[in-house]
Design a protein around this motif. Structure first.
Motif, PDB file in Angstrom:
ATOM      1  N   ALA A   1      82.045  18.976  74.717  1.00  9.96           N
ATOM      2  CA  ALA A   1      83.429  19.236  73.937  1.00  9.96           C
ATOM      3  C   ALA A   1      83.669  19.752  72.766  1.00  9.96           C
ATOM      4  CB  ALA A   1      83.253  17.300  73.213  1.00  9.96           C
ATOM      5  N   TYR A   2      84.149  20.916  72.866  1.00 13.92           N
ATOM      6  CA  TYR A   2      84.657  21.649  72.057  1.00 13.92           C
ATOM      7  C   TYR A   2      85.796  22.233  71.212  1.00 13.92           C
ATOM      8  CZ  TYR A   2      82.298  24.624  75.684  1.00 13.92           C
ATOM      9  OH  TYR A   2      81.513  25.451  76.795  1.00 13.92           O
ATOM     10  N   LEU A   3      85.785  22.285  69.848  1.00  7.92           N
ATOM     11  CA  LEU A   3      85.959  22.677  68.834  1.00  7.92           C
ATOM     12  C   LEU A   3      87.206  23.486  68.871  1.00  7.92           C
ATOM     13  CD1 LEU A   3      88.043  21.439  66.190  1.00  7.92           C
ATOM     14  CD2 LEU A   3      85.772  23.166  65.174  1.00  7.92           C
ATOM     15  N   HIS A   4      88.611  23.339  69.150  1.00  5.87           N
ATOM     16  CA  HIS A   4      89.115  23.826  69.596  1.00  5.87           C
ATOM     17  C   HIS A   4      89.679  24.556  68.161  1.00  5.87           C
ATOM     18  CE1 HIS A   4      92.429  24.560  72.785  1.00  5.87           C
ATOM     19  NE2 HIS A   4      91.787  25.786  73.121  1.00  5.87           N
TER      20      HIS A   4
ATOM     21  N   GLU B   1      86.878  22.230  57.162  1.00  5.27           N
ATOM     22  CA  GLU B   1      87.128  20.763  58.611  1.00  5.27           C
ATOM     23  C   GLU B   1      86.527  21.430  59.357  1.00  5.27           C
ATOM     24  OE1 GLU B   1      91.422  20.353  57.859  1.00  5.27           O
ATOM     25  OE2 GLU B   1      92.066  20.784  55.810  1.00  5.27           O
ATOM     26  N   ALA B   2      86.788  22.616  59.304  1.00  7.00           N
ATOM     27  CA  ALA B   2      85.925  23.259  60.476  1.00  7.00           C
ATOM     28  C   ALA B   2      84.439  22.623  60.887  1.00  7.00           C
ATOM     29  CB  ALA B   2      86.322  24.462  61.013  1.00  7.00           C
ATOM     30  N   HIS B   3      83.389  23.537  59.712  1.00  6.17           N
ATOM     31  CA  HIS B   3      82.221  22.384  59.887  1.00  6.17           C
ATOM     32  C   HIS B   3      82.160  21.235  60.088  1.00  6.17           C
ATOM     33  CE1 HIS B   3      80.761  26.123  57.471  1.00  6.17           C
ATOM     34  NE2 HIS B   3      81.812  26.568  58.462  1.00  6.17           N
ATOM     35  N   ALA B   4      82.663  20.206  58.979  1.00  4.73           N
ATOM     36  CA  ALA B   4      83.061  18.935  59.471  1.00  4.73           C
ATOM     37  C   ALA B   4      82.676  18.083  60.558  1.00  4.73           C
ATOM     38  CB  ALA B   4      83.726  17.819  58.152  1.00  4.73           C
ATOM     39  N   ALA B   5      84.352  18.826  61.274  1.00  8.89           N
ATOM     40  CA  ALA B   5      84.681  18.672  62.539  1.00  8.89           C
ATOM     41  C   ALA B   5      82.925  18.992  63.634  1.00  8.89           C
ATOM     42  CB  ALA B   5      85.319  19.231  63.113  1.00  8.89           C
ATOM     43  N   ILE B   6      82.649  20.113  63.406  1.00  6.25           N
ATOM     44  CA  ILE B   6      81.094  19.817  64.086  1.00  6.25           C
ATOM     45  C   ILE B   6      80.497  19.080  64.201  1.00  6.25           C
ATOM     46  CG2 ILE B   6      79.373  21.592  64.551  1.00  6.25           C
ATOM     47  CD1 ILE B   6      81.551  22.503  65.840  1.00  6.25           C
ATOM     48  N   ARG B   7      79.818  18.885  62.652  1.00  8.46           N
ATOM     49  CA  ARG B   7      78.824  17.304  62.422  1.00  8.46           C
ATOM     50  C   ARG B   7      79.652  15.919  62.901  1.00  8.46           C
ATOM     51  NH1 ARG B   7      80.121  20.157  57.334  1.00  8.46           N
ATOM     52  NH2 ARG B   7      80.902  18.848  56.341  1.00  8.46           N
TER      53      ARG B   7
ATOM     54  N   ARG C   1      92.942  18.985  68.200  1.00  7.52           N
ATOM     55  CA  ARG C   1      94.565  18.374  68.101  1.00  7.52           C
ATOM     56  C   ARG C   1      94.518  16.990  69.367  1.00  7.52           C
ATOM     57  NH1 ARG C   1      94.267  23.700  70.144  1.00  7.52           N
ATOM     58  NH2 ARG C   1      95.292  25.230  68.584  1.00  7.52           N
ATOM     59  N   LEU C   2      95.342  16.020  68.158  1.00 10.95           N
ATOM     60  CA  LEU C   2      95.837  15.269  68.338  1.00 10.95           C
ATOM     61  C   LEU C   2      96.907  15.028  69.550  1.00 10.95           C
ATOM     62  CD1 LEU C   2      94.901  12.421  66.233  1.00 10.95           C
ATOM     63  CD2 LEU C   2      93.666  12.829  68.555  1.00 10.95           C
ATOM     64  N   LEU C   3      97.625  14.686  70.672  1.00  9.17           N
ATOM     65  CA  LEU C   3      98.689  14.338  70.975  1.00  9.17           C
ATOM     66  C   LEU C   3      99.655  12.720  70.723  1.00  9.17           C
ATOM     67  CD1 LEU C   3      97.997  16.169  74.606  1.00  9.17           C
ATOM     68  CD2 LEU C   3      98.976  16.946  72.725  1.00  9.17           C
ATOM     69  N   GLU C   4     100.959  13.004  70.501  1.00 11.32           N
ATOM     70  CA  GLU C   4     101.786  12.021  70.207  1.00 11.32           C
ATOM     71  C   GLU C   4     103.266  11.945  71.071  1.00 11.32           C
ATOM     72  OE1 GLU C   4     102.971  13.133  65.742  1.00 11.32           O
ATOM     73  OE2 GLU C   4     101.310  11.736  65.766  1.00 11.32           O
TER      74      GLU C   4
ATOM     75  N   VAL D   1      97.319  17.900  64.295  1.00 12.28           N
ATOM     76  CA  VAL D   1      95.566  18.827  64.217  1.00 12.28           C
ATOM     77  C   VAL D   1      95.638  17.800  63.394  1.00 12.28           C
ATOM     78  CG1 VAL D   1      94.588  20.822  62.802  1.00 12.28           C
ATOM     79  CG2 VAL D   1      96.479  21.316  63.944  1.00 12.28           C
ATOM     80  N   ASP D   2      94.141  17.518  63.468  1.00  9.35           N
ATOM     81  CA  ASP D   2      93.142  16.386  62.625  1.00  9.35           C
ATOM     82  C   ASP D   2      91.814  16.191  63.062  1.00  9.35           C
ATOM     83  OD1 ASP D   2      92.290  14.110  61.855  1.00  9.35           O
ATOM     84  OD2 ASP D   2      93.627  12.495  62.538  1.00  9.35           O
ATOM     85  N   LEU D   3      90.986  16.712  61.816  1.00 10.34           N
ATOM     86  CA  LEU D   3      90.177  17.743  62.547  1.00 10.34           C
ATOM     87  C   LEU D   3      89.172  15.985  61.682  1.00 10.34           C
ATOM     88  CD1 LEU D   3      90.662  20.394  63.268  1.00 10.34           C
ATOM     89  CD2 LEU D   3      88.886  21.005  61.609  1.00 10.34           C
ATOM     90  N   SER D   4      89.630  15.378  61.647  1.00 11.39           N
ATOM     91  CA  SER D   4      88.668  13.710  60.380  1.00 11.39           C
ATOM     92  C   SER D   4      88.038  13.243  61.529  1.00 11.39           C
ATOM     93  CB  SER D   4      89.613  13.597  59.598  1.00 11.39           C
ATOM     94  OG  SER D   4      90.361  12.341  61.254  1.00 11.39           O
ATOM     95  N   PRO D   5      86.817  12.738  60.740  1.00 14.39           N
ATOM     96  CA  PRO D   5      86.271  12.405  61.676  1.00 14.39           C
ATOM     97  C   PRO D   5      86.851  11.303  62.856  1.00 14.39           C
ATOM     98  CG  PRO D   5      84.727  12.178  59.812  1.00 14.39           C
ATOM     99  CD  PRO D   5      86.982  13.150  59.666  1.00 14.39           C
ATOM    100  N   ALA D   6      87.720  10.385  62.368  1.00 10.04           N
ATOM    101  CA  ALA D   6      88.421   9.394  63.330  1.00 10.04           C
ATOM    102  C   ALA D   6      89.489   9.946  64.459  1.00 10.04           C
ATOM    103  CB  ALA D   6      89.443   8.428  62.403  1.00 10.04           C
TER     104      ALA D   6
END
Length: 331
Positions: free
Chosen positions: A131-134, A143-149, A76-79, A105-110
Motif C-alpha cells: 500500500a502506497y500513499l498516493h 498529514e502525509a507523515h501521519a498517513a505513513i505512520r 483518496r476515497l471514492l464516494e 482526500v482523507d489522510l486520517s487514520p480512519a
C-alpha cells in the motif's frame, strides 16, 4: 512477499487513461504480461475512479494469488458524486470514465484504513501486498507523515506486507523516508519499505540521485521506478520536435538533451527507448521498474527491449559525455 519482482505492469490503462480501453483489450494486456512472466501489478483508486481496481481484480482473480504481487494506493476515497451529469467524463484527470464517483482526500487514520478496505472490495480480493500513499506532495507535510505512520501500524497488524509512498516530488519522498525511519511502535524503526518514483530517475534526468537514492540506501528502502520514458520524450527511436514531457510539449533543452543521449546510444547499437528501459531497471537502488502499457503489442515490445543486450560501455560513454552521473548504474 520476500522481494518485489523486477518488472511490473502499471494499471492506469485499466482505468481508461487517455481514452476508452475495451474490456477485451484490458484482458489482452494482462494475458500478455502474465505470459511474459510479469508478476507485479500496481493500481490505485485514482485510476479511472476505481475502474482500474475493478478490472485488474477481476482479471487477477483467475490467477493463483500466491504467484503475483499486487499494490494499490491510499489517500483518496471514492464516494458517489451528487453533481454527476449523465455523459460527463473524468477527462480533466485524464480518464475516460463517468464522473458518477468523486475523489475525496482523507489522510486520517480512519480514512487510510477505509481506503484500503474499499480497494479490496473493488478488487474482489482478500489482500494487497503493498500500500502506497498516493501523491503525498499534494498534502500538508504533517498529514502525509501521519498517513505513513498509519500505514506502518497497518503493516504491523498484518493488513499489508509492505508500505511506501509514490510521488514525483523527490524532496517530499526524501523527507518521508527519513521521518518514517524514526523509531515508532513495534516496528522498532522499520519505516517505509518502498518508494515509487515517477519520472525522476530516468535516462533523461536523475533528480532522485543526489538525495533520495542515498536516503533509501541508508534506511533499507527499495525504489520502484515508474515513468521511465518521461511522459513520452524517450519513447521513440527518433525524438520528434513535438515530443511530450511532463504531459505537455517538451522544452527545447530537453529535446536537445534527449537527442544527445540518442546519439551516444546509436554508437552502441541501442535505440533510445531500449536504453531508457534498461536504465530504469538498472539504476542504483531500483528494485523494480513498472511500466504503463496500453496494448498487448506494447507488452511484447517491452519484453523485447528488456531482453536486448546493452553493452556496459554505453553507460561509461554517457558518463564521459556528462549525460549521466558517475556511479548511477549498479554493477
Amino acid at each position: 512477499m520476500s522481494e518485489l519482482p523486477p518488472v511490473g505492469l502499471g494499471g492506469a490503462a485499466f482505468g481508461n487513461l487517455y481514452g476508452p480501453v475495451p474490456d477485451a483489450v484490458a484482458e489482452e494486456i494482462l494475458d500478455a504480461a502474465w505470459a511474459a512472466g510479469i508478476r507485479y501489478f500496481d493500481t490505485a483508486p485514482h485510476y479511472g475512479l476505481g475502474l482500474s481496481e475493478e478490472r485488474l481484480g477481476a482479471l487477477l482473480a483467475r490467477r493463483p494469488r500466491a504467484e503475483y504481487v499486487l499494490s494499490t494506493k491510499v489517500g483518496r476515497l471514492l464516494e458517489p458524486n451528487p453533481d454527476h451529469v449523465p455523459g460527463a467524463l473524468d477527462t480533466e484527470k485524464g480518464f475516460w470514465v463517468p464522473t458518477n464517483r468523486r475523489r475525496v482526500v482523507d489522510l486520517s487514520p480512519a480514512g487510510i484504513r477505509d481506503s484500503l478496505t474499499a480497494s479490496l472490495e473493488r478488487l474482489g480480493l482478500d489482500r494487497v501486498d503493498v500500500a502506497y500513499l498516493h501523491d503525498p506532495e499534494e498534502y500538508p507535510r504533517a498529514e502525509a507523515h501521519a498517513a505513513i505512520r498509519t500505514l506502518i501500524e497497518m503493516r504491523e497488524e498484518g493488513l499489508v506486507t509492505a508500505i511506501g509512498a509514490g510521488a514525483k516530488d523527490v524532496p517530499v519522498l526524501v523527507d518521508l523516508v527519513r521521518a518514517a525511519a524514526v523509531p515508532n511502535g513495534r516496528g522498532g524503526g522499520h519505516g517505509m519499505d518502498l518508494v515509487m518514483v515517477a519520472g525522476r530517475y530516468t535516462l533523461l534526468e536523475q533528480p532522485a540521485w543526489p538525495g533520495l537514492v542515498p536516503a533509501c540506501a541508508e534506511h533499507g528502502v527499495g525504489i520502484v521506478n515508474v515513468g521511465v520514458f518521461n511522459s513520452g520524450l524517450l519513447a521513440r527511436k527518433q525524438v520528434p520536435p513535438d515530443a511530450t514531457y511532463e504531459y505537455g510539449p517538451a522544452p527545447a533543452a530537453m529535446i536537445e538533451r534527449a537527442n544527445r543521449i540518442a546519439g551516444v546510444c546509436a554508437r552502441f547499437g541501442v535505440d533510445l527507448p531500449t536504453a531508457a528501459v534498461h536504465f530504469g531497471r538498472r539504476a542504483r537502488g531500483v528494485v523494480n521498474a513498472t511500466f504503463g502499457l496500453s496494448s498487448a503489442a506494447e507488452v511484447r515490445e517491452l519484453v523485447a527491449r528488456l531482453d536486448a543486450q546493452v553493452d556496459d560501455a554505453l553507460w561509461v560513454a554517457l558518463v564521459a559525455e556528462g549525460l549521466l552521473p558517475d556511479g548511477v548504474i549498479a554493477a
